[in-house]
Design an enzyme around this catalytic site. Structure first.
Site, mmCIF file in Angstrom:
data_model
loop_
_atom_site.group_PDB
_atom_site.id
_atom_site.type_symbol
_atom_site.label_atom_id
_atom_site.label_comp_id
_atom_site.label_asym_id
_atom_site.label_seq_id
_atom_site.Cartn_x
_atom_site.Cartn_y
_atom_site.Cartn_z
ATOM 1 N N HIS A 67 3.022 -4.089 -7.799
ATOM 2 C CA HIS A 67 1.873 -3.480 -7.125
ATOM 3 C C HIS A 67 1.536 -2.109 -7.705
ATOM 4 O O HIS A 67 1.404 -1.123 -6.979
ATOM 5 C CB HIS A 67 2.097 -3.389 -5.607
ATOM 6 C CG HIS A 67 0.877 -3.687 -4.814
ATOM 7 N ND1 HIS A 67 0.284 -2.784 -3.971
ATOM 8 C CD2 HIS A 67 0.112 -4.793 -4.777
ATOM 9 C CE1 HIS A 67 -0.781 -3.331 -3.424
ATOM 10 N NE2 HIS A 67 -0.913 -4.555 -3.895
ATOM 11 N N MET A 85 3.006 -0.714 12.497
ATOM 12 C CA MET A 85 3.622 -1.110 11.226
ATOM 13 C C MET A 85 3.086 -2.446 10.730
ATOM 14 O O MET A 85 2.901 -3.378 11.519
ATOM 15 C CB MET A 85 5.137 -1.163 11.383
ATOM 16 C CG MET A 85 5.725 0.208 11.643
ATOM 17 S SD MET A 85 5.274 1.324 10.305
ATOM 18 C CE MET A 85 5.659 2.885 11.014
ATOM 19 N N GLY A 86 2.837 -2.491 9.421
ATOM 20 C CA GLY A 86 2.273 -3.718 8.832
ATOM 21 C C GLY A 86 0.760 -3.671 8.751
ATOM 22 O O GLY A 86 0.131 -4.667 8.374
ATOM 23 N N PHE A 87 0.168 -2.507 9.091
ATOM 24 C CA PHE A 87 -1.295 -2.361 9.017
ATOM 25 C C PHE A 87 -1.667 -1.168 8.152
ATOM 26 O O PHE A 87 -0.945 -0.169 8.093
ATOM 27 C CB PHE A 87 -1.884 -2.175 10.425
ATOM 28 C CG PHE A 87 -1.942 -3.468 11.171
ATOM 29 C CD1 PHE A 87 -3.087 -4.249 11.147
ATOM 30 C CD2 PHE A 87 -0.818 -3.935 11.840
ATOM 31 C CE1 PHE A 87 -3.117 -5.470 11.790
ATOM 32 C CE2 PHE A 87 -0.844 -5.159 12.494
ATOM 33 C CZ PHE A 87 -1.994 -5.926 12.469
ATOM 34 N N HIS A 93 -3.404 0.493 4.408
ATOM 35 C CA HIS A 93 -2.931 0.537 3.023
ATOM 36 C C HIS A 93 -3.489 1.775 2.327
ATOM 37 O O HIS A 93 -4.588 2.217 2.621
ATOM 38 C CB HIS A 93 -3.358 -0.716 2.254
ATOM 39 C CG HIS A 93 -2.537 -0.933 1.037
ATOM 40 N ND1 HIS A 93 -2.868 -0.375 -0.185
ATOM 41 C CD2 HIS A 93 -1.377 -1.602 0.854
ATOM 42 C CE1 HIS A 93 -1.939 -0.715 -1.056
ATOM 43 N NE2 HIS A 93 -1.013 -1.453 -0.460
ATOM 44 N N ASP A 121 3.043 -6.835 4.541
ATOM 45 C CA ASP A 121 4.263 -6.880 5.346
ATOM 46 C C ASP A 121 4.117 -7.594 6.695
ATOM 47 O O ASP A 121 5.088 -8.133 7.210
ATOM 48 C CB ASP A 121 4.785 -5.456 5.599
ATOM 49 C CG ASP A 121 5.517 -4.903 4.392
ATOM 50 O OD1 ASP A 121 6.121 -5.703 3.652
ATOM 51 O OD2 ASP A 121 5.479 -3.672 4.175
ATOM 52 N N ARG A 129 6.072 15.350 -14.921
ATOM 53 C CA ARG A 129 6.378 16.641 -14.334
ATOM 54 C C ARG A 129 5.057 17.303 -13.944
ATOM 55 O O ARG A 129 4.487 18.076 -14.728
ATOM 56 C CB ARG A 129 7.145 17.498 -15.352
ATOM 57 C CG ARG A 129 7.965 18.662 -14.809
ATOM 58 C CD ARG A 129 7.144 19.611 -14.059
ATOM 59 N NE ARG A 129 7.834 20.810 -13.639
ATOM 60 C CZ ARG A 129 7.287 21.668 -12.782
ATOM 61 N NH1 ARG A 129 6.088 21.429 -12.248
ATOM 62 N NH2 ARG A 129 7.940 22.753 -12.452
#
Ligand code: ACO
Ligand code: OAA
Length: 391
Positions: free
Chosen positions: A202, A272-274, A276, A327, A371
């Site tokens: 990804h 959670m799982g929502f 991006h 997820d 860097r």
């Protein structure tokens, strides 16, 4: 006067930057080049070396995708067969690694087990020259399922599994067999192929970027992968599949789920799982794993978990315009396959190691140490104070 003027200017620049870049976290900035993956661009928005994720998830075995990422092209049947043989032969864990795994307590976090296992392997199977990178990656890819299953079965069931012996020739099938001691069904093996394909790569996500930063110092492969595992562990990244499971399993009906989500949103909790960092409309991996979750739900006679998950998806869309990422439906899919929740993120590692390693190769092939700079916002010059004069 000067100091204040400088500070004000920095502040103005920073809010300009924030507007332009949509906030902190290096969002919107290119941090290098890659020929491995596009995220949020054409088609469904996710491609590995030009191949659309939907085609890969529907038609490819995970090992074909691993080959594509690591060796640069899709394998012929003969190349795939011989690659799978190489991986199969490399599965047996060295005794010294088994001893380390046996010393890790049952209540350890399985992602810490993966991190330690990878790091220990780096001592036993050192990468002494970058010319060995392919061989070291193959060994890691072969052994990561064995590492987590050996620890899990020893610490939870008191069983020392034989990691070298399995008739399963796929990584997904091997993982399920090592975990349960039984031959997995064809349905479960198909789901594992799809899941591992979806998680393989990804672009410059947090864990991959971690691996590239480590690679840019010309460090060894095991250090890069160990660092990446640490980054993936967090609930804002790979750890979200476990966190999503912990959330949905509280609810027995879709209506209960709706009320629960509304309360969480009122409390300003993260769901959670929502969401991006890159995709704005949808995550193309969601529809693919969701379809398997639905199939598995019917297969196990699930009465509520799939319905709960679907309702959460609808409510999040309606209330926040947010969509499921890769997820969310992985949680119910893995659960229906009988996989313990705490092993969800280690499965992500078993897959993403391919993307991480491919990025390490890319970084090494065209390296400059990573860097960046920072905008200093600490105090201006301060006069030294001897310790007895400090308050
Ligand atoms: C395989 C993967 O790693 S996929 C990611 C897995 N992680 C998760 O599922 C954790 C939950 N999701 C999140 O925390 C975030 O969506 C992240 C970390 C994935 C992306 O973070 P960001 O890039 O900062 O998100 P983004 O800029 O789109 O956020 C926009 C707004 O939506 C909110 N938002 C985003 N995701 C969520 C969520 N899951 N629940 C509630 N609100 C959310 C943010 O708080 C932000 O609101 P604000 O402007 O009032 O602060
Ligand atoms: O790209 C990201 O930021 C997170 C993600 O979905 C992944 O690593 O699969």
């Amino acid at each position: 006067m000067t100091a204040i003027a400088v500070a004000d200017t920095n502040k103005d620049n920073k809010s300009e930057d924030k507007k332009a870049l949509g906030g902190a976290g290096l969002r919107g900035q290119s941090a290098g080049t890659t020929s491995l993956c596009t995220v949020g661009k054409t088609g469904t928005g996710l491609t590995y070396r030009g191949y659309d994720i939907t085609d890969l998830a529907n038609y490819a075995e995970f090992e074909e995708v691993a080959y594509l990422l690591l060796k640069g092209k899709l394998p012929t049947q003969a190349e795939l067969d011989s690659y799978k043989q190489v991986l199969k032969k490399a599965r047996g864990l060295p005794t010294a690694l088994c001893q380390v795994l046996e010393a890790i307590p049952a209540d350890a976090h399985p992602m810490d087990v993966m991190r330690t296992g990878c790091s220990m392997l780096g001592n036993l199977d050192q990468e002494l020259d970058f010319a060995e990178q392919d061989e070291k990656t193959d060994t890691l890819l072969a052994m990561l399922p064995a590492i987590i299953c050996y620890w899990y079965r020893y610490s939870h069931d008191g069983v020392r599994i034989d990691t070298a012996n399995s008739s399963e020739d796929s990584i997904g099938g091997y993982f399920l067999e090592m975990l349960t001691g039984k031959a997995p069904s064809d349905l479960h093996k198909q789901v594992m192929h799809c899941s591992l394909v979806l998680y393989a790569e990804h672009e410059f996500n947090a864990s991959t970027f971690t691996a590239r930063v480590c690679a840019s110092t010309l460090s060894d492969l095991h250090s890069c992968i160990t660092a990446a595992i640490g980054s993936l562990r967090g609930p804002l990244h790979g750890g979200a599949n476990e966190a999503a499971m912990a959330m949905i399993e509280q609810w027995q009906t879709a209506d209960e789920a709706e009320a629960g989500i509304m309360q969480m949103l009122a409390n300003k909790d993260k769901i959670m799982g929502f969401g991006h960092a890159i995709y704005r409309e949808s995550d193309p991996r969601n529809a693919l794993i969701k379809a398997w979750s639905e199939k598995l739900s019917a297969d196990v006679g699930d009465t509520h978990l799939y319905a709960v998950s679907e309702r959460v998806e609808q409510v999040m869309k309606r209330e926040k315009g947010l969509f499921c990422n890769a997820d969310f439906f992985h949680a119910s899919a893995y659960h229906f396959m009988g996989i313990p929740t705490k092993l969800f993120t280690p499965i992500f590692v078993m897959s993403r190691v391919t993307g991480w390693a491919a990025h390490v190769y890319e970084q090494r092939a065209n390296n400059r140490i990573i860097r960046p700079s920072a905008d200093y916002e600490g105090p201006e010059h301060q006069d030294w104070l001897p310790i007895e004069e400090r308050s």
